[in-house]
Design a protein around this motif. Structure first.
Motif, mmCIF file in Angstrom:
data_model
loop_
_atom_site.group_PDB
_atom_site.id
_atom_site.type_symbol
_atom_site.label_atom_id
_atom_site.label_comp_id
_atom_site.label_asym_id
_atom_site.label_seq_id
_atom_site.Cartn_x
_atom_site.Cartn_y
_atom_site.Cartn_z
ATOM 1 N N ALA A 396 0.845 -1.186 0.000
ATOM 2 C CA ALA A 396 0.000 0.000 0.000
ATOM 3 C C ALA A 396 0.885 1.241 0.000
ATOM 4 N N GLY A 397 0.225 2.406 -0.130
ATOM 5 C CA GLY A 397 0.943 3.663 0.012
ATOM 6 C C GLY A 397 1.601 4.155 -1.256
ATOM 7 N N LEU A 398 2.544 5.102 -1.074
ATOM 8 C CA LEU A 398 3.255 5.724 -2.187
ATOM 9 C C LEU A 398 4.767 5.594 -2.044
ATOM 10 N N HIS A 399 5.214 4.709 -1.175
ATOM 11 C CA HIS A 399 6.647 4.506 -1.008
ATOM 12 C C HIS A 399 6.905 3.061 -0.599
ATOM 13 N N LEU A 400 8.153 2.648 -0.685
ATOM 14 C CA LEU A 400 8.565 1.333 -0.208
ATOM 15 C C LEU A 400 9.945 1.461 0.425
ATOM 16 N N VAL A 401 10.357 0.407 1.109
ATOM 17 C CA VAL A 401 11.649 0.398 1.798
ATOM 18 C C VAL A 401 12.551 -0.639 1.148
ATOM 19 N N VAL A 402 13.771 -0.226 0.868
ATOM 20 C CA VAL A 402 14.788 -1.138 0.336
ATOM 21 C C VAL A 402 15.842 -1.320 1.425
ATOM 22 N N GLU A 403 15.873 -2.514 2.013
ATOM 23 C CA GLU A 403 16.869 -2.816 3.052
ATOM 24 C C GLU A 403 18.180 -3.191 2.362
ATOM 25 N N LEU A 404 19.232 -2.465 2.674
ATOM 26 C CA LEU A 404 20.506 -2.621 1.975
ATOM 27 C C LEU A 404 21.355 -3.729 2.585
ATOM 28 N N PRO A 405 22.302 -4.265 1.827
ATOM 29 C CA PRO A 405 23.189 -5.307 2.359
ATOM 30 C C PRO A 405 23.990 -4.780 3.541
ATOM 31 N N PRO A 406 24.398 -5.653 4.454
ATOM 32 C CA PRO A 406 25.213 -5.230 5.601
ATOM 33 C C PRO A 406 26.477 -4.503 5.160
ATOM 34 N N GLY A 407 26.812 -3.485 5.906
ATOM 35 C CA GLY A 407 28.031 -2.739 5.613
ATOM 36 C C GLY A 407 27.826 -1.526 4.739
ATOM 37 N N VAL A 408 26.632 -1.362 4.167
ATOM 38 C CA VAL A 408 26.361 -0.198 3.329
ATOM 39 C C VAL A 408 25.874 0.954 4.210
ATOM 40 N N ASP A 409 26.504 2.095 4.102
ATOM 41 C CA ASP A 409 26.129 3.282 4.861
ATOM 42 C C ASP A 409 24.979 3.964 4.132
ATOM 43 N N ASP A 410 23.752 3.804 4.656
ATOM 44 C CA ASP A 410 22.594 4.335 3.933
ATOM 45 C C ASP A 410 22.571 5.860 3.920
ATOM 46 N N ARG A 411 23.096 6.493 4.946
ATOM 47 C CA ARG A 411 23.107 7.965 4.959
ATOM 48 C C ARG A 411 24.073 8.503 3.901
ATOM 49 N N ALA A 412 25.221 7.901 3.813
ATOM 50 C CA ALA A 412 26.185 8.341 2.801
ATOM 51 C C ALA A 412 25.633 8.089 1.401
ATOM 52 N N LEU A 413 24.955 6.945 1.224
ATOM 53 C CA LEU A 413 24.367 6.642 -0.079
ATOM 54 C C LEU A 413 23.273 7.643 -0.425
ATOM 55 N N ALA A 414 22.443 8.007 0.561
ATOM 56 C CA ALA A 414 21.383 8.988 0.320
ATOM 57 C C ALA A 414 21.972 10.350 -0.051
ATOM 58 N N GLU A 415 23.102 10.707 0.560
ATOM 59 C CA GLU A 415 23.752 11.978 0.221
ATOM 60 C C GLU A 415 24.287 11.950 -1.208
ATOM 61 N N ARG A 416 24.880 10.827 -1.604
ATOM 62 C CA ARG A 416 25.368 10.725 -2.978
ATOM 63 C C ARG A 416 24.208 10.759 -3.966
ATOM 64 N N ALA A 417 23.095 10.122 -3.576
ATOM 65 C CA ALA A 417 21.914 10.123 -4.436
ATOM 66 C C ALA A 417 21.373 11.548 -4.599
ATOM 67 N N ALA A 418 21.351 12.313 -3.504
ATOM 68 C CA ALA A 418 20.873 13.692 -3.584
ATOM 69 C C ALA A 418 21.758 14.519 -4.501
ATOM 70 N N ALA A 419 23.067 14.313 -4.421
ATOM 71 C CA ALA A 419 23.990 15.039 -5.298
ATOM 72 C C ALA A 419 23.768 14.675 -6.757
ATOM 73 N N ALA A 420 23.251 13.464 -7.004
ATOM 74 C CA ALA A 420 22.983 13.013 -8.367
ATOM 75 C C ALA A 420 21.566 13.374 -8.835
ATOM 76 N N GLY A 421 20.828 14.122 -7.997
ATOM 77 C CA GLY A 421 19.490 14.550 -8.385
ATOM 78 C C GLY A 421 18.389 13.584 -8.026
ATOM 79 N N LEU A 422 18.666 12.621 -7.155
ATOM 80 C CA LEU A 422 17.657 11.657 -6.716
ATOM 81 C C LEU A 422 17.180 12.018 -5.305
ATOM 82 N N GLY A 423 16.025 11.455 -4.903
ATOM 83 C CA GLY A 423 15.431 11.895 -3.651
ATOM 84 C C GLY A 423 15.120 10.845 -2.607
ATOM 85 N N PRO A 424 15.803 9.683 -2.552
ATOM 86 C CA PRO A 424 15.472 8.712 -1.500
ATOM 87 C C PRO A 424 15.911 9.209 -0.124
ATOM 88 N N LEU A 425 15.287 8.661 0.915
ATOM 89 C CA LEU A 425 15.643 8.994 2.285
ATOM 90 C C LEU A 425 16.363 7.813 2.931
#
Length: 463
Positions: A396-425
């Motif tokens: 349901a809803g308008l979003h979903l969650v992608v659980e990343l493999p162990p060892g992946v820094d999701d905050r750093a990835l989200a920052e790189r995504a924002a710099a690339a023009g993407l909007g995940p949290l």
């Protein structure tokens, strides 16, 4: 650039018409508008003649003439003598004063959660409802009215919420608000006046909501969420007497508050003489499960129900509602009167007309089909480009969650995504308490399946 003869497949791709539904003309206007907004019909593109396009699409020429005239009135098309109809170089529905600055709003970043497809707003149907409301409005409707909202809208909303969300609320138990944000502000004011300075909030949860509650003067106490929703045992140990929940579709996990937990939450509220604030977030959108009734219908004396049109129509309308428990109603009505002495009457009358005429239901049905297709596109792209990731919250809803493999820094990835023009949290950025897997919250409402698949592929490349 000319798109006409020999390009039938192009127009079939750009303009998808469902002739089993009424108002094919509105579908045509919406499809052409979206193609222009998305850039699939670039500025300067010459459109076929009304006769040719009608023949290509198998519709009457009158429908195409009406669509061209509507889009020309919005400033999206320009008719030029001798050169036909072309897409406007600068799309604007309102003429600007010479020399006036006109900054362009930033586009919604792909994969940003919490935003509907603003290009899918039903402009034609809304304009018709607004014109009907304006024509039928009484002189008295333009005076200072009831601060809690136009009576006709409250009556229509009460019927809609009872029919669709199984709410138990009379029209005089509803307050029309400027979105969920104002509803929360009213509740916070009354909570503070009654001596309640702490409020429970689901963890993880939206940072913006947490910060908003703090600015309103409340101390936020995080309460963990698991696969069944909020942990009521932990809630009981916090000794708060108010809690804000999203039972229908929790943000960000997407879980639904389980039946047993629903009973436990209501029992908790009765035991502590407390208040449950139910944010009916994303409740209208469901794809792979049966609808879930709102919590308010089980305990209208203990639950305040908040909702808005922000996810179905557009946040910019600033239209929402608050269904208040009877013994809270007088204080909340006084707070609403102090806040703004009532909202815009014509906007409320137009929404009442839109509800009564079935426009809201029709738009919601179209939006569900569109969002399901987009969700499927994101899920397929994640499984293709991020095969080690785990996807959840997709029913349901308008979003979903992608659980990343162990060892992946999701905050750093989200920052790189924002710099690339993407909007995940980043999922970890939505938690107060430490712990839990890293992940990304991906929104899929505001972009086409192709755009979403491209965005997921770009996101995977950042890993």
């Amino acid at each position: 650039m000319l798109l006409s003869e020999g390009h039938l497949s192009v127009w079939e791709a750009l303009v998808e018409l469902d002739r089993t539904r009424p108002r094919v003309g509105e579908q045509l206007v919406g499809a052409l508008r979206e193609a222009i907004t998305r850039g699939r019909l670039a500025p300067g593109t010459r459109l076929p003649s009304t006769r040719d396009l009608a023949a290509d699409l198998g519709v009457s020429r009158g429908l195409v003439v009406g669509a061209y005239e509507q889009l020309a009135a919005e400033g999206r098309l320009v008719s030029r003598r001798g050169s036909g109809t072309v897409v406007a170089e600068v799309v604007t529905a309102v003429p600007r004063q010479r020399g006036a600055a006109a900054p362009r709003p930033a586009a919604v970043a792909p994969l940003r959660p919490g935003v509907p497809d603003l290009g899918a707003f039903p402009r034609t149907a809304w304009r018709r409802a607004y014109e009907t409301a304006l024509t039928s409005a009484l002189d008295a409707d333009f005076d200072y009215g009831d601060a809690t909202g136009v009576p006709r809208l409250r009556a229509e909303l009460a019927g809609y919420l009872g029919r669709v969300r199984a709410a138990l609320v009379p029209p005089d138990g509803l307050i029309v608000t400027a979105g969920v944000t104002q509803g929360l502000a009213l509740l916070a004011r009354v909570l503070l006046a009654r001596g309640a300075r702490r409020i429970g909030l689901e963890d993880p949860g939206p940072v913006s909501l947490r910060d908003h509650l703090v600015r309103l003067g409340l101390d936020v106490v995080p309460v963990p969420v698991d696969a069944d929703g909020v942990d009521v045992a932990v809630l009981g140990r916090t000794r708060v007497r108010a809690v804000l929940l999203t039972p229908a579709h929790q943000f960000p996990t997407g879980v639904v508050l389980a039946p047993r937990r629903r009973a436990e939450v209501i029992a908790w509220a009765r035991r502590v003489d407390g208040l449950v604030i139910e944010d009916d977030y994303d409740a209208e959108y469901r794809y792979d499960r049966d609808p879930v009734a709102c919590l308010q219908g089980l305990a209208p004396d203990r639950v305040a129900l908040l909702g808005s049109v922000s996810k179905v129509l557009a946040p910019g309308l600033r239209l929402g509602w608050l269904a208040a428990p009877p013994d809270w109603l007088a204080d909340l009505c006084a707070a609403k009167s102090d806040a703004d002495n009532g909202g815009p009457a014509l906007q409320q009358l137009a929404f009442a007309e839109f509800l009564a005429g079935g426009g809201y239901d029709r738009h919601l049905r179209r939006a569900r089909r569109m969002h399901r297709e987009r969700r499927d596109a994101v899920v397929a792209a994640v499984r293709r480009h991020l095969p080690r990731a785990r996807v959840s919250g997709i029913a349901a809803g308008l979003h979903l969650v992608v659980e990343l493999p162990p060892g992946v820094d999701d905050r750093a990835l989200a920052e790189r995504a924002a710099a690339a023009g993407l909007g995940p949290l980043a999922l970890s950025g939505l938690r107060v308490r430490e712990g839990g897997p890293g992940g990304l919250v991906l929104g899929y409402a505001a972009h086409t399946p192709h755009e979403l698949a491209t965005a997921v592929r770009a996101l995977a490349a950042l890993l």
